[in-house]
Write a protein that holds these residues in place. Structure first.
Motif, short mmCIF file in Angstrom:
data_model
loop_
_atom_site.label_atom_id
_atom_site.label_comp_id
_atom_site.label_asym_id
_atom_site.label_seq_id
_atom_site.Cartn_x
_atom_site.Cartn_y
_atom_site.Cartn_z
N THR A 65 -18.10 -1.51 -7.89
CA THR A 65 -16.76 -1.68 -8.41
C THR A 65 -15.76 -1.72 -7.27
OG1 THR A 65 -17.35 -0.49 -10.44
CG2 THR A 65 -14.99 -0.74 -9.96
N VAL A 66 -15.05 -2.84 -7.17
CA VAL A 66 -14.02 -3.04 -6.15
C VAL A 66 -12.75 -3.47 -6.88
CG1 VAL A 66 -13.31 -4.39 -4.13
CG2 VAL A 66 -15.71 -3.71 -4.40
N ILE A 67 -11.63 -2.85 -6.51
CA ILE A 67 -10.34 -3.19 -7.11
C ILE A 67 -9.40 -3.66 -6.01
CG2 ILE A 67 -8.30 -2.26 -8.28
CD1 ILE A 67 -10.15 -0.44 -9.84
N SER A 68 -8.72 -4.76 -6.29
CA SER A 68 -7.80 -5.34 -5.32
C SER A 68 -6.69 -6.11 -6.03
CB SER A 68 -8.57 -6.31 -4.40
OG SER A 68 -7.70 -6.94 -3.51
N PRO A 69 -5.50 -6.13 -5.45
CA PRO A 69 -4.46 -7.00 -5.98
C PRO A 69 -4.61 -8.43 -5.46
CG PRO A 69 -3.57 -5.69 -4.20
CD PRO A 69 -4.99 -5.23 -4.42
N ASN A 70 -5.55 -8.63 -4.54
CA ASN A 70 -5.76 -9.91 -3.88
C ASN A 70 -6.73 -10.77 -4.68
OD1 ASN A 70 -6.63 -11.99 -2.15
ND2 ASN A 70 -6.02 -10.79 -0.37
N LYS A 71 -6.25 -11.81 -5.31
CA LYS A 71 -7.09 -12.66 -6.18
C LYS A 71 -7.95 -13.64 -5.42
CE LYS A 71 -3.67 -12.63 -9.84
NZ LYS A 71 -2.75 -13.40 -10.64
N TYR A 72 -7.58 -13.96 -4.20
CA TYR A 72 -8.23 -15.08 -3.51
C TYR A 72 -9.25 -14.66 -2.46
CZ TYR A 72 -4.37 -17.17 -5.94
OH TYR A 72 -3.50 -17.53 -6.93
N SER A 73 -8.98 -13.60 -1.71
CA SER A 73 -9.89 -13.21 -0.64
C SER A 73 -11.13 -12.47 -1.14
CB SER A 73 -9.17 -12.34 0.38
OG SER A 73 -8.17 -13.08 1.01
N CYS A 74 -11.05 -11.90 -2.32
CA CYS A 74 -12.19 -11.19 -2.89
C CYS A 74 -12.29 -11.53 -4.38
CB CYS A 74 -12.05 -9.68 -2.67
SG CYS A 74 -13.57 -8.76 -2.98
N PRO A 75 -12.71 -12.76 -4.69
CA PRO A 75 -12.71 -13.19 -6.10
C PRO A 75 -13.65 -12.38 -6.99
CG PRO A 75 -13.70 -14.87 -4.68
CD PRO A 75 -13.14 -13.82 -3.79
N SER A 76 -14.63 -11.70 -6.41
CA SER A 76 -15.56 -10.92 -7.23
C SER A 76 -15.05 -9.51 -7.53
CB SER A 76 -16.93 -10.86 -6.56
OG SER A 76 -16.81 -10.42 -5.22
N ALA A 77 -13.87 -9.14 -7.03
CA ALA A 77 -13.28 -7.83 -7.31
C ALA A 77 -12.53 -7.87 -8.64
CB ALA A 77 -12.31 -7.44 -6.19
N THR A 78 -12.28 -6.68 -9.19
CA THR A 78 -11.40 -6.56 -10.34
C THR A 78 -9.97 -6.63 -9.80
OG1 THR A 78 -12.97 -5.15 -11.51
CG2 THR A 78 -10.65 -5.04 -12.22
N HIS A 79 -9.18 -7.52 -10.35
CA HIS A 79 -7.82 -7.72 -9.85
C HIS A 79 -6.82 -6.96 -10.70
CE1 HIS A 79 -10.09 -11.25 -8.38
NE2 HIS A 79 -9.61 -10.74 -7.27
N CYS A 91 -3.54 0.38 1.30
CA CYS A 91 -4.73 0.63 0.49
C CYS A 91 -4.83 2.06 -0.03
CB CYS A 91 -5.97 0.25 1.29
SG CYS A 91 -7.42 0.08 0.24
N GLY A 92 -4.66 3.05 0.82
CA GLY A 92 -4.77 4.43 0.35
C GLY A 92 -3.73 4.78 -0.69
N ALA A 93 -2.51 4.29 -0.49
CA ALA A 93 -1.45 4.53 -1.47
C ALA A 93 -1.75 3.83 -2.78
CB ALA A 93 -0.10 4.08 -0.90
N LEU A 94 -2.30 2.62 -2.71
CA LEU A 94 -2.67 1.90 -3.94
C LEU A 94 -3.77 2.65 -4.69
CD1 LEU A 94 -2.46 -0.58 -5.82
CD2 LEU A 94 -4.23 -1.64 -4.39
N ALA A 95 -4.76 3.15 -3.97
CA ALA A 95 -5.83 3.92 -4.61
C ALA A 95 -5.28 5.17 -5.28
CB ALA A 95 -6.91 4.27 -3.59
N CYS A 96 -4.34 5.84 -4.62
CA CYS A 96 -3.70 7.03 -5.21
C CYS A 96 -2.90 6.65 -6.46
CB CYS A 96 -2.82 7.71 -4.17
SG CYS A 96 -2.03 9.21 -4.77
N TYR A 97 -2.15 5.58 -6.38
CA TYR A 97 -1.37 5.11 -7.53
C TYR A 97 -2.29 4.77 -8.71
CZ TYR A 97 1.15 1.84 -10.51
OH TYR A 97 1.67 1.18 -11.60
N TYR A 98 -3.36 4.03 -8.44
CA TYR A 98 -4.30 3.66 -9.50
C TYR A 98 -4.93 4.93 -10.10
CZ TYR A 98 -8.10 1.51 -12.06
OH TYR A 98 -8.96 1.13 -13.06
N ALA A 99 -5.32 5.87 -9.24
CA ALA A 99 -5.88 7.13 -9.72
C ALA A 99 -4.90 7.82 -10.67
CB ALA A 99 -6.24 8.04 -8.55
N ALA A 100 -3.64 7.81 -10.31
CA ALA A 100 -2.62 8.45 -11.16
C ALA A 100 -2.51 7.76 -12.51
CB ALA A 100 -1.27 8.46 -10.44
N THR A 101 -2.69 6.46 -12.56
CA THR A 101 -2.63 5.76 -13.85
C THR A 101 -3.78 6.14 -14.76
OG1 THR A 101 -3.85 3.76 -13.17
CG2 THR A 101 -1.43 3.77 -12.81
#
Length: 191
Positions: A65-79, A91-101
């Motif tokens: 499981t990979v999560i990214s806001p980047n649709k093009y560089s990692c097309p196999s990730a969950t966007h 990246c670390g801040a995004l992971a913390c934000y997502y964890a909080a959600t």
């Protein structure tokens, strides 16, 4: 059985001697960027185009499981869309934000070595897709991460945030739901 707490592992050198596999026995673990080279977190986050592409080309994002806001560089990730005040997250801040959600009880931050120019080090600095220590981008990453974490702490007042180690950050002290602690959660269980 896993507790409903989440550990977000950044890539600061303070995590160098931490047994990340031990954490997975008791917690949900999120990791950032190149951590996949040595450890497989429950969810990997990537933001930077080059790092996302590396993860995609390696095949890691097809098997994990990979999560990214980047649709093009990692097309196999969950966007994911981040509909808030930042167009580009660190990246670390995004992971913390997502964890909080996900609304856990507590989010533990490990390897978030921010809070002073002399203290900030990235375990992968100088390796493929990572700046060397002291570069202009190196310092801007620390500043943006601090602002984004502060925004996340304020946006989720019912979640407890605990940062393991590192220097005290004055701005974080204003958040009632934040505390800097010295020991890892699993260390407290066995003592």
């Amino acid at each position: 059985m896993k507790q409903y707490d989440i550990i977000v592992v950044g890539n600061g050198v303070s995590r160098k001697n931490i047994d990340l596999w031990q954490l997975k026995k008791d917690y949900i673990v999120y990791g950032c960027n190149a951590i996949y080279r040595e450890f497989q977190p429950d969810i990997l986050f990537c933001v930077d185009d080059r790092m996302c592409n590396e993860i995609h080309v390696s095949g890691y994002s097809k098997a994990h499981t990979v999560i990214s806001p980047n649709k093009y560089s990692c097309p196999s990730a969950t966007h994911i869309e981040t509909n808030n005040k930042w167009k580009k997250w660190n990246c670390g801040a995004l992971a913390c934000y997502y964890a909080a959600t996900q609304l856990p009880n507590t989010i533990y931050l490990i390897g978030f070595d921010i809070g002073g120019e002399e203290e900030y080090r990235n375990i992968y600095e100088g390796s493929l897709h990572y700046c060397s220590r002291g570069s202009e981008r190196h310092f801007s990453v620390e500043s943006a991460t601090t602002r984004q974490l502060l925004w996340t702490f304020h946006s989720f007042p019912d979640i407890q945030f605990r940062r393991i180690g590192g220097m005290a950050i004055h701005e974080f002290g204003r958040c009632r739901n934040y505390r800097k602690i010295e020991k890892l959660p699993y260390e407290n269980k066995n003592n």
